[in-house]
Design an enzyme around this catalytic site. Sequence first.
Site, mmCIF file in Angstrom:
data_model
loop_
_atom_site.group_PDB
_atom_site.id
_atom_site.type_symbol
_atom_site.label_atom_id
_atom_site.label_comp_id
_atom_site.label_asym_id
_atom_site.label_seq_id
_atom_site.Cartn_x
_atom_site.Cartn_y
_atom_site.Cartn_z
ATOM 1 N N ARG A 154 6.069 1.299 -4.510
ATOM 2 C CA ARG A 154 5.332 0.498 -5.181
ATOM 3 C C ARG A 154 6.201 -0.581 -6.139
ATOM 4 O O ARG A 154 6.290 0.315 -6.832
ATOM 5 C CB ARG A 154 4.084 1.345 -5.846
ATOM 6 C CG ARG A 154 3.394 2.134 -4.856
ATOM 7 C CD ARG A 154 2.289 3.394 -5.862
ATOM 8 N NE ARG A 154 3.477 4.226 -6.359
ATOM 9 C CZ ARG A 154 3.593 5.071 -7.055
ATOM 10 N NH1 ARG A 154 2.507 5.390 -7.652
ATOM 11 N NH2 ARG A 154 4.814 5.545 -7.705
ATOM 12 N N GLY A 257 -5.627 -4.533 -3.570
ATOM 13 C CA GLY A 257 -5.290 -6.797 -3.173
ATOM 14 C C GLY A 257 -3.475 -6.153 -3.019
ATOM 15 O O GLY A 257 -2.366 -5.617 -2.215
ATOM 16 N N CYS A 260 0.978 -6.578 0.384
ATOM 17 C CA CYS A 260 1.067 -4.519 1.308
ATOM 18 C C CYS A 260 -0.149 -4.431 2.420
ATOM 19 O O CYS A 260 -0.439 -5.355 3.613
ATOM 20 C CB CYS A 260 1.449 -3.648 0.806
ATOM 21 S SG CYS A 260 3.439 -4.883 0.536
HETATM 22 C C1 UGA Z 1 2.066 -0.458 -1.576
HETATM 23 C C2 UGA Z 1 2.474 1.580 -1.256
HETATM 24 O O1 UGA Z 1 1.487 2.368 -2.045
HETATM 25 C C3 UGA Z 1 3.437 1.715 -1.706
HETATM 26 O O2 UGA Z 1 3.469 3.236 -0.621
HETATM 27 C C4 UGA Z 1 4.561 0.527 0.366
HETATM 28 O O3 UGA Z 1 5.582 0.736 0.251
HETATM 29 C C5 UGA Z 1 3.950 -1.446 -0.322
HETATM 30 O O4 UGA Z 1 2.971 -1.198 -0.443
HETATM 31 C C6 UGA Z 1 4.850 -2.236 0.765
HETATM 32 O O5 UGA Z 1 4.389 -1.302 2.079
HETATM 33 O O6 UGA Z 1 5.602 -2.112 0.492
HETATM 34 P P1 UGA Z 1 1.654 -1.766 -3.592
HETATM 35 O O7 UGA Z 1 1.411 -3.364 -2.532
HETATM 36 O O8 UGA Z 1 3.025 -2.078 -4.025
HETATM 37 O O9 UGA Z 1 2.746 -0.334 -2.872
HETATM 38 O O10 UGA Z 1 1.073 -1.467 -4.538
HETATM 39 P P2 UGA Z 1 -0.072 -0.675 -4.824
HETATM 40 O O11 UGA Z 1 0.120 0.711 -5.657
HETATM 41 O O12 UGA Z 1 -0.375 0.080 -3.257
HETATM 42 O O13 UGA Z 1 -1.565 -1.305 -4.878
HETATM 43 C C7 UGA Z 1 -2.428 -1.852 -4.169
HETATM 44 C C8 UGA Z 1 -3.256 -2.384 -4.323
HETATM 45 O O14 UGA Z 1 -4.054 -1.010 -4.488
HETATM 46 C C9 UGA Z 1 -3.237 -2.590 -5.892
HETATM 47 O O15 UGA Z 1 -4.797 -4.553 -6.048
HETATM 48 C C10 UGA Z 1 -3.796 -1.890 -6.485
HETATM 49 O O16 UGA Z 1 -4.708 -2.234 -7.961
HETATM 50 C C11 UGA Z 1 -4.943 -0.729 -5.186
HETATM 51 N N1 UGA Z 1 -5.686 0.295 -6.015
HETATM 52 C C12 UGA Z 1 -4.824 1.095 -5.622
HETATM 53 C C13 UGA Z 1 -6.993 0.690 -6.115
HETATM 54 O O17 UGA Z 1 -8.075 0.488 -6.110
HETATM 55 N N2 UGA Z 1 -7.160 1.596 -6.736
HETATM 56 C C14 UGA Z 1 -6.129 3.082 -6.431
HETATM 57 O O18 UGA Z 1 -6.319 4.094 -7.070
HETATM 58 C C15 UGA Z 1 -4.775 2.714 -6.244
#
Ligand code: UGA
Length: 429
Positions: A154, A257, A260
């Site tokens: 992440r 967003g 990924c």
């Molecule tokens: C995501 C995955 O979590 C990773 O495991 C994966 O390796 C990565 O994509 C990838 O494909 O490279 P990332 O996009 O860096 O990671 O961030 P996340 O922490 O997953 O968050 C994604 C979005 O979801 C953010 O906008 C965050 O604000 C939102 N989110 C996350 C929520 O709205 N609620 C939550 O409970 C968690």
Amino acid sequence: MKIAIIGTGYVGLVTGTCFAEVGHQVTCVDSDQAKVKLLQAGGVPIYEPGLEELLARNVAAGRLQFTGSVAEGVARSDIIFIAVPTPPLPDGSVDLSFIEGVAREIAGCMTSYKIVVDKSTVPVRTGEKVTETINRYCRAKVEFDVVSNPEFLREGSAVEDLLHPDRIVIGVRSPRPVAAMREVYAPFAAPLIVTDLHSAELIKHAANSFLALKISYINAISVICEATGANVQEVATGIGMDQRIGRRFLDAGIGFGGSCFPKDLSAFIKIAEQLGCDFGLLKEVQRINARQMDRFIKKIADTLWVIKDKRIGVLGLAFKQNTDDVRMSPAIELCQRLQAEGARLRVHDPKAMPKARVVLADVEFVEDMNAVAEGCDALVVATEWSQFKQLDLERARRALTHPILFDGRNLFDKDELERQGWIYKSVGR
Ligand code: UGA
């Protein structure tokens, strides 16, 4: 192990640096010569907690180097990781031209057996195509293996995720590269599964889609909570305590967003479609995500009555906390939609302002988060940076025309803010 990493984006750079940290000899390759020069001079093109120190340490130790030449990277290494972008095409499918181009380049300069590992997120069956391409373009006709090794980092905690992974997935077509791949990951002491090539590729899309689904699920629940007076955070905690469900990724907000989830969902839907399956469930995940933003904007409009000419302070521009990445950021979308309604914005982000300047026009960038509220009619929290919880609420209250706060990430205590006299609107509470 001697390793080359082709592509120094978030994934490539963090992977290369962490591989060097555990003792491997790493050559990072990028076609962007300006980026290579920056890295060679000790600069870091992205903000990622812990990366800068790790990078400096491993360059100094002689385990990590940078070059613009694929041939140099391939010549120095036994294992070559491909970590180039796989951007979306207008129809939602994936642009694989960078992968194909790199596969051809690697093929063109291989003179001995190599393991070519795909780390970029790709549609199932891409490994087959990479194998075919290398076979076609390999002048020296040497042997090679193609491996799929998806990443699960992440942004914002990429170094930590890489050094302490939940699992390592290795997808292979033959047993030959398995021992070397195990050796690469031995220092990480994480569970490792070996699968066939297709399964490894699928694991990545299936994992990201499931996490996005989890977020949309809780966002859908947040709508029911608002309609009934329940509290989505309490519901999330209550269901998350069931170990089969788990509390993580159950934070309701203005939607997911980043570079990924949105892209991987579209790609997975498209891949399924090409295989003759309608993945309606994932289409609904997308719809819920889009509606969540619409509902939040409606909340702002309902409260302010007219958005045109209102001054609104926005806290957060990055797509999530601990990163400077604004790609597909819900916070940026929110700003642009408020601007389209005629609002004038004062914005702040702890790390993402330089990158936001490129995509946001006609806004005031404010260095101090406590100064954002000055002269504004309302404040909006758009990214879950934990430091926003330390906002000087008393100062903000005095600076605003009327204390109004729209909290798109449920950072503040609703009862406490209402006690202090705020009009406070959050998500699902
Ligand atoms: C995501 C995955 O979590 C990773 O495991 C994966 O390796 C990565 O994509 C990838 O494909 O490279 P990332 O996009 O860096 O990671 O961030 P996340 O922490 O997953 O968050 C994604 C979005 O979801 C953010 O906008 C965050 O604000 C939102 N989110 C996350 C929520 O709205 N609620 C939550 O409970 C968690």
